[in-house]
Design a protein around this motif. Structure first.
Motif, PDB file in Angstrom:
ATOM      1  N   THR A 264       0.827  -1.216   0.000  1.00  0.00           N
ATOM      2  CA  THR A 264       0.000   0.000   0.000  1.00  0.00           C
ATOM      3  C   THR A 264       0.854   1.255   0.000  1.00  0.00           C
ATOM      4  O   THR A 264       0.608   2.200  -0.771  1.00  0.00           O
ATOM      5  CB  THR A 264      -0.929   0.000   1.223  1.00  0.00           C
ATOM      6  N   THR A 265       1.876   1.269   0.835  1.00  0.00           N
ATOM      7  CA  THR A 265       2.740   2.449   0.917  1.00  0.00           C
ATOM      8  C   THR A 265       3.455   2.701  -0.401  1.00  0.00           C
ATOM      9  O   THR A 265       3.539   3.846  -0.875  1.00  0.00           O
ATOM     10  CB  THR A 265       3.771   2.267   2.040  1.00  0.00           C
ATOM     11  N   LEU A 266       3.955   1.655  -1.023  1.00  0.00           N
ATOM     12  CA  LEU A 266       4.681   1.812  -2.280  1.00  0.00           C
ATOM     13  C   LEU A 266       3.741   2.236  -3.405  1.00  0.00           C
ATOM     14  O   LEU A 266       4.102   3.056  -4.254  1.00  0.00           O
ATOM     15  CB  LEU A 266       5.386   0.505  -2.637  1.00  0.00           C
ATOM     16  N   ARG A 267       2.539   1.702  -3.426  1.00  0.00           N
ATOM     17  CA  ARG A 267       1.583   2.092  -4.469  1.00  0.00           C
ATOM     18  C   ARG A 267       1.156   3.552  -4.295  1.00  0.00           C
ATOM     19  O   ARG A 267       0.977   4.275  -5.281  1.00  0.00           O
ATOM     20  CB  ARG A 267       0.353   1.175  -4.437  1.00  0.00           C
ATOM     21  N   GLU A 268       1.006   3.989  -3.055  1.00  0.00           N
ATOM     22  CA  GLU A 268       0.652   5.392  -2.821  1.00  0.00           C
ATOM     23  C   GLU A 268       1.789   6.310  -3.256  1.00  0.00           C
ATOM     24  O   GLU A 268       1.540   7.400  -3.803  1.00  0.00           O
ATOM     25  CB  GLU A 268       0.320   5.603  -1.343  1.00  0.00           C
ATOM     26  N   ALA A 269       3.006   5.886  -3.037  1.00  0.00           N
ATOM     27  CA  ALA A 269       4.143   6.703  -3.460  1.00  0.00           C
ATOM     28  C   ALA A 269       4.192   6.818  -4.978  1.00  0.00           C
ATOM     29  O   ALA A 269       4.464   7.902  -5.525  1.00  0.00           O
ATOM     30  CB  ALA A 269       5.438   6.094  -2.932  1.00  0.00           C
ATOM     31  N   PRO A 275       6.274   9.522 -13.377  1.00  0.00           N
ATOM     32  CA  PRO A 275       7.659   9.962 -13.574  1.00  0.00           C
ATOM     33  C   PRO A 275       7.982  10.137 -15.052  1.00  0.00           C
ATOM     34  O   PRO A 275       7.415   9.461 -15.915  1.00  0.00           O
ATOM     35  CB  PRO A 275       8.490   8.833 -12.952  1.00  0.00           C
ATOM     36  N   THR A 276       8.904  11.034 -15.331  1.00  0.00           N
ATOM     37  CA  THR A 276       9.287  11.307 -16.719  1.00  0.00           C
ATOM     38  C   THR A 276      10.601  10.640 -17.099  1.00  0.00           C
ATOM     39  O   THR A 276      11.036  10.761 -18.247  1.00  0.00           O
ATOM     40  CB  THR A 276       9.411  12.824 -16.943  1.00  0.00           C
ATOM     41  N   SER A 277      11.224   9.961 -16.151  1.00  0.00           N
ATOM     42  CA  SER A 277      12.496   9.291 -16.443  1.00  0.00           C
ATOM     43  C   SER A 277      12.679   8.136 -15.466  1.00  0.00           C
ATOM     44  O   SER A 277      12.072   8.128 -14.374  1.00  0.00           O
ATOM     45  CB  SER A 277      13.664  10.265 -16.319  1.00  0.00           C
ATOM     46  N   PRO A 278      13.518   7.161 -15.823  1.00  0.00           N
ATOM     47  CA  PRO A 278      13.799   6.056 -14.902  1.00  0.00           C
ATOM     48  C   PRO A 278      14.409   6.548 -13.587  1.00  0.00           C
ATOM     49  O   PRO A 278      14.100   6.009 -12.523  1.00  0.00           O
ATOM     50  CB  PRO A 278      14.781   5.184 -15.684  1.00  0.00           C
ATOM     51  N   ASP A 279      15.258   7.582 -13.634  1.00  0.00           N
ATOM     52  CA  ASP A 279      15.879   8.098 -12.415  1.00  0.00           C
ATOM     53  C   ASP A 279      14.847   8.706 -11.483  1.00  0.00           C
ATOM     54  O   ASP A 279      14.926   8.541 -10.255  1.00  0.00           O
ATOM     55  CB  ASP A 279      16.940   9.146 -12.776  1.00  0.00           C
ATOM     56  N   ALA A 283      13.946   7.451  -7.741  1.00  0.00           N
ATOM     57  CA  ALA A 283      13.987   8.345  -6.583  1.00  0.00           C
ATOM     58  C   ALA A 283      12.688   8.275  -5.794  1.00  0.00           C
ATOM     59  O   ALA A 283      12.703   8.298  -4.546  1.00  0.00           O
ATOM     60  CB  ALA A 283      14.254   9.776  -7.043  1.00  0.00           C
ATOM     61  N   MET A 284      11.553   8.179  -6.486  1.00  0.00           N
ATOM     62  CA  MET A 284      10.266   8.064  -5.806  1.00  0.00           C
ATOM     63  C   MET A 284      10.210   6.792  -4.962  1.00  0.00           C
ATOM     64  O   MET A 284       9.759   6.809  -3.811  1.00  0.00           O
ATOM     65  CB  MET A 284       9.130   8.054  -6.839  1.00  0.00           C
ATOM     66  N   LEU A 285      10.685   5.699  -5.528  1.00  0.00           N
ATOM     67  CA  LEU A 285      10.689   4.435  -4.796  1.00  0.00           C
ATOM     68  C   LEU A 285      11.674   4.481  -3.633  1.00  0.00           C
ATOM     69  O   LEU A 285      11.401   3.937  -2.556  1.00  0.00           O
ATOM     70  CB  LEU A 285      11.036   3.290  -5.744  1.00  0.00           C
ATOM     71  N   ARG A 334       7.022  16.054   0.968  1.00  0.00           N
ATOM     72  CA  ARG A 334       7.652  15.895  -0.342  1.00  0.00           C
ATOM     73  C   ARG A 334       6.873  16.713  -1.364  1.00  0.00           C
ATOM     74  O   ARG A 334       5.682  16.967  -1.205  1.00  0.00           O
ATOM     75  CB  ARG A 334       7.669  14.429  -0.780  1.00  0.00           C
ATOM     76  N   GLY A 335       7.549  17.089  -2.436  1.00  0.00           N
ATOM     77  CA  GLY A 335       6.897  17.831  -3.501  1.00  0.00           C
ATOM     78  C   GLY A 335       7.737  19.019  -3.945  1.00  0.00           C
ATOM     79  O   GLY A 335       8.617  19.502  -3.218  1.00  0.00           O
TER      80      GLY A 335
END
Length: 359
Positions: A264-269, A275-279, A283-285, A334-335
């Motif tokens: 749940t936490t990872l899906r909410e993140a 994201p616009t790039s793999p990096d 970073a989000m994960l 965050r943001g």
């Protein structure tokens, strides 16, 4: 003296009648069957063609029999219409097709033709009219189809193919993966993904059996990694934008978190934004994993466990998350709008709220 009888010549009518009776008797007599049989056998054995031509016919029949046998064993290259091949008969193990590589492949085919055939299997019961399903060669088939759509050249309306006869569904998945493992190594995520799908489609009892059967030459450690990425696909596959680019270390950390119940936490993140790039996705994960890091329990030594709450995504693009550790509670912001000035404003507001009321 005996009296002589006077003989009379038969009339024309009598002769005709006698001839007809004689013909009928001969046809019914014992000689009719052998004569008819001999005549029939002679006619059947009579071959008007010369010996050389008869030898060519016999050779052609033998060649046809060998060709049918070779086709049945997948030893003959065919030329099949591209519209008769279902490219999605199997769920593909490849997740991403590199645009630059595809352009190079199309240029090569346009210049010198297709050198390596695709592999197909018969689908006689397909309700959509496809006669064959694609086993391997997805990129090659797509390149030929793109060339035909672009040029309308009849030469690109067909493709070289080899007909295979997989013994079971597991065989088709294994053959497809083996072909890609040889030509271009799959990522751990792609391996895990196809193992999950093969199990879901009934080719194997479960994902564990699918991994063991599809990657029999892999080491025990490698199969363990594939199962970890299979878990990532099952729990987060629909949320990830660049799943095939997840690094091995990051993927193993994600899988460990998922086994601890962090889905749940990872899906909410991941739901905060696309994201616009793999990096950026990595970073989000990473931030989500930071909120889930465990600190041992003081009674057992090391750092105590931290209890992280859910991520609250606000309409302003800012997300909030709370966590508890040995020192108390933590509020994580965050943001893009989060900066030092905003944090100071929030701290002052918290001070005002937490101050004792005026008496």
């Amino acid at each position: 003296m005996a009296k002589r009888r006077k003989l009379e010549a038969p009339s024309a009518e009598d002769l005709t009648r006698l001839e007809e009776e004689f013909t009928r008797e001969v046809a019914r007599g014992p000689l009719s069957a052998p004569i008819a049989q001999v005549a029939a056998e002679s006619a059947a054995l009579h071959e008007p063609r010369p010996a050389g031509e008869r030898a060519e016919v016999a050779q052609a029949r033998a060649d046809a029999a060998r060709l049918r046998d070779a086709e049945g064993r997948g030893l003959v290259m065919l030329e099949l219409p591209i519209d008769e091949i279902d490219a999605d008969a199997l769920v593909r193990d490849r997740v991403v097709l590199d645009h630059e590589e595809m352009e190079e492949l199309k240029a090569s085919i346009a210049k010198g033709g297709l050198r390596l055939p695709v592999e197909v299997f018969a689908t006689p019961d397909d309700s959509r009219g496809f006669r064959y399903g694609l086993l391997s060669g997805y990129r090659r088939l797509k390149a030929v189809r793109d060339l035909h759509a672009l040029t309308k050249d009849p030469a690109h309306a067909v493709i070289k193919a080899v007909l295979r006869d997989p013994a079971a569904m597991g065989g088709t998945f294994a053959a497809m993966i083996e072909e890609n493992e040889i030509r271009a190594s799959l990522s751990h995520f792609e391996r895990g993904r196809i193992a999950v799908i093969a199990a879901q489609q009934g080719a194997f009892v479960n994902t564990e059996e699918a991994v063991n059967a599809l990657f029999p030459m892999a080491s025990k450690a490698k199969r363990s990694k594939i199962r970890s990425f299979a878990l990532i696909f099952e729990e987060l596959g629909d949320m990830l934008t660049y799943p095939d680019l997840i690094k091995e270390k990051d993927g193993l950390q994600l899988a460990a978190a998922l086994r601890d119940g962090a889905e749940t936490t990872l899906r909410e993140a991941l739901a905060e934004r696309v994201p616009t790039s793999p990096d950026e996705e990595a970073a989000m994960l990473a931030r989500a994993l930071d909120g889930l890091r465990t600190e041992a329990d003081p009674r057992r030594g090391g750092r105590p466990r931290r209890a992280a709450g859910p991520v609250r995504a606000l309409s302003t693009g800012v997300s909030l998350q709370t966590a508890e550790d040995a020192q108390g509670w933590v509020i994580r912001l965050r943001g893009k709008r989060v900066d030092r000035e905003l944090v100071e404003v929030l701290v002052r507001e918290l001070e005002r709220m937490l101050e004792a009321p005026d008496r």
